[in-house]
Design a protein around this motif. Structure first.
Motif, PDB file in Angstrom:
ATOM      1  N   TRP A   1      -7.392  -0.077  -9.827  1.00  0.00           N
ATOM      2  CA  TRP A   1      -6.536   1.075 -10.111  1.00  0.00           C
ATOM      3  C   TRP A   1      -5.591   0.904 -11.293  1.00  0.00           C
ATOM      4  O   TRP A   1      -5.455   1.838 -12.100  1.00  0.00           O
ATOM      5  CB  TRP A   1      -5.756   1.469  -8.859  1.00  0.00           C
ATOM      6  CG  TRP A   1      -6.559   2.339  -7.942  1.00  0.00           C
ATOM      7  CD1 TRP A   1      -7.388   1.927  -6.950  1.00  0.00           C
ATOM      8  CD2 TRP A   1      -6.624   3.754  -7.953  1.00  0.00           C
ATOM      9  NE1 TRP A   1      -7.958   3.002  -6.335  1.00  0.00           N
ATOM     10  CE2 TRP A   1      -7.501   4.152  -6.933  1.00  0.00           C
ATOM     11  CE3 TRP A   1      -6.012   4.732  -8.719  1.00  0.00           C
ATOM     12  CZ2 TRP A   1      -7.782   5.473  -6.666  1.00  0.00           C
ATOM     13  CZ3 TRP A   1      -6.299   6.061  -8.449  1.00  0.00           C
ATOM     14  CH2 TRP A   1      -7.176   6.423  -7.433  1.00  0.00           C
TER      15      TRP A   1
ATOM     16  N   TYR B   1      -7.638  -2.356  -3.955  1.00  0.00           N
ATOM     17  CA  TYR B   1      -7.208  -1.456  -5.028  1.00  0.00           C
ATOM     18  C   TYR B   1      -7.114  -2.114  -6.396  1.00  0.00           C
ATOM     19  O   TYR B   1      -6.506  -1.547  -7.306  1.00  0.00           O
ATOM     20  CB  TYR B   1      -5.830  -0.871  -4.684  1.00  0.00           C
ATOM     21  CG  TYR B   1      -5.798  -0.055  -3.426  1.00  0.00           C
ATOM     22  CD1 TYR B   1      -6.371   1.207  -3.370  1.00  0.00           C
ATOM     23  CD2 TYR B   1      -5.177  -0.548  -2.281  1.00  0.00           C
ATOM     24  CE1 TYR B   1      -6.327   1.950  -2.209  1.00  0.00           C
ATOM     25  CE2 TYR B   1      -5.131   0.195  -1.116  1.00  0.00           C
ATOM     26  CZ  TYR B   1      -5.704   1.450  -1.086  1.00  0.00           C
ATOM     27  OH  TYR B   1      -5.658   2.196   0.049  1.00  0.00           O
TER      28      TYR B   1
ATOM     29  N   ARG C   1       1.249   6.226  -7.099  1.00  0.00           N
ATOM     30  CA  ARG C   1       0.005   6.891  -7.513  1.00  0.00           C
ATOM     31  C   ARG C   1       0.177   8.405  -7.472  1.00  0.00           C
ATOM     32  O   ARG C   1      -0.262   9.110  -8.378  1.00  0.00           O
ATOM     33  CB  ARG C   1      -1.147   6.436  -6.631  1.00  0.00           C
ATOM     34  CG  ARG C   1      -2.480   7.038  -7.025  1.00  0.00           C
ATOM     35  CD  ARG C   1      -3.605   6.476  -6.217  1.00  0.00           C
ATOM     36  NE  ARG C   1      -3.368   6.684  -4.788  1.00  0.00           N
ATOM     37  CZ  ARG C   1      -4.185   6.284  -3.835  1.00  0.00           C
ATOM     38  NH1 ARG C   1      -5.288   5.637  -4.138  1.00  0.00           N
ATOM     39  NH2 ARG C   1      -3.916   6.515  -2.574  1.00  0.00           N
TER      40      ARG C   1
ATOM     41  N   GLU D   1       0.818  -1.203   0.000  1.00  0.00           N
ATOM     42  CA  GLU D   1       0.000   0.000   0.000  1.00  0.00           C
ATOM     43  C   GLU D   1       0.862   1.267   0.000  1.00  0.00           C
ATOM     44  O   GLU D   1       0.543   2.244  -0.675  1.00  0.00           O
ATOM     45  CB  GLU D   1      -0.923   0.000   1.220  1.00  0.00           C
ATOM     46  CG  GLU D   1      -2.309   0.439   0.909  1.00  0.00           C
ATOM     47  CD  GLU D   1      -3.263   0.202   2.065  1.00  0.00           C
ATOM     48  OE1 GLU D   1      -4.257   0.947   2.111  1.00  0.00           O
ATOM     49  OE2 GLU D   1      -3.044  -0.696   2.889  1.00  0.00           O
TER      50      GLU D   1
END
Length: 121
Positions: free
Chosen positions: A93, A90, A15, A8
């Protein structure tokens, strides 16, 4: 408060980098139109067309970060604790970021090739 896994943390870092490059790619043609800095003898429509090249380069850098995110979701070898939860949270994504980068690259290419014609309309 939940503890972030290593996956993460890496995902969040990449990101942010993706969004920095994507926003810079969007701002390049806008800046070419708004900021009155251009070489002498270059028309505004030609300068706007050249900004498409900068947009493509920045969008490709964003795509490189999207690819890094894809690699986070597809590790080679064994995974550590927390990967399954991270993947479930996620998993959409990578595809979204890849599509966004592709759209930015396509728009930048159109501006680069036809920006001077677009300005005449």
């Amino acid at each position: 408060m939940s503890i972030k896994s290593a996956y993460e943390k890496e995902f969040s870092r990449e990101r942010v980098r993706f969004f920095i490059f994507a926003i810079a790619a969007i701002c390049a043609p806008i800046a070419a139109l708004v900021i009155p800095l251009r070489p002498e003898g270059i028309t505004l429509d030609n300068w706007f067309s050249r900004s498409g090249a900068a947009m493509v380069v920045l969008a490709l850098l964003a795509e490189a970060n999207a690819f890094k995110i894809f690699n986070i979701f597809n590790p080679s070898g064994m995974v550590s604790i927390g990967f399954n939860e991270f993947h479930q949270k996620y998993w959409t994504w990578p595809a979204r970021l890849n599509k966004a980068a592709f759209i930015l690259i396509a728009i930048g290419t159109l501006i680069w090739g036809y920006g001077d014609l677009l300005m005449k309309f």
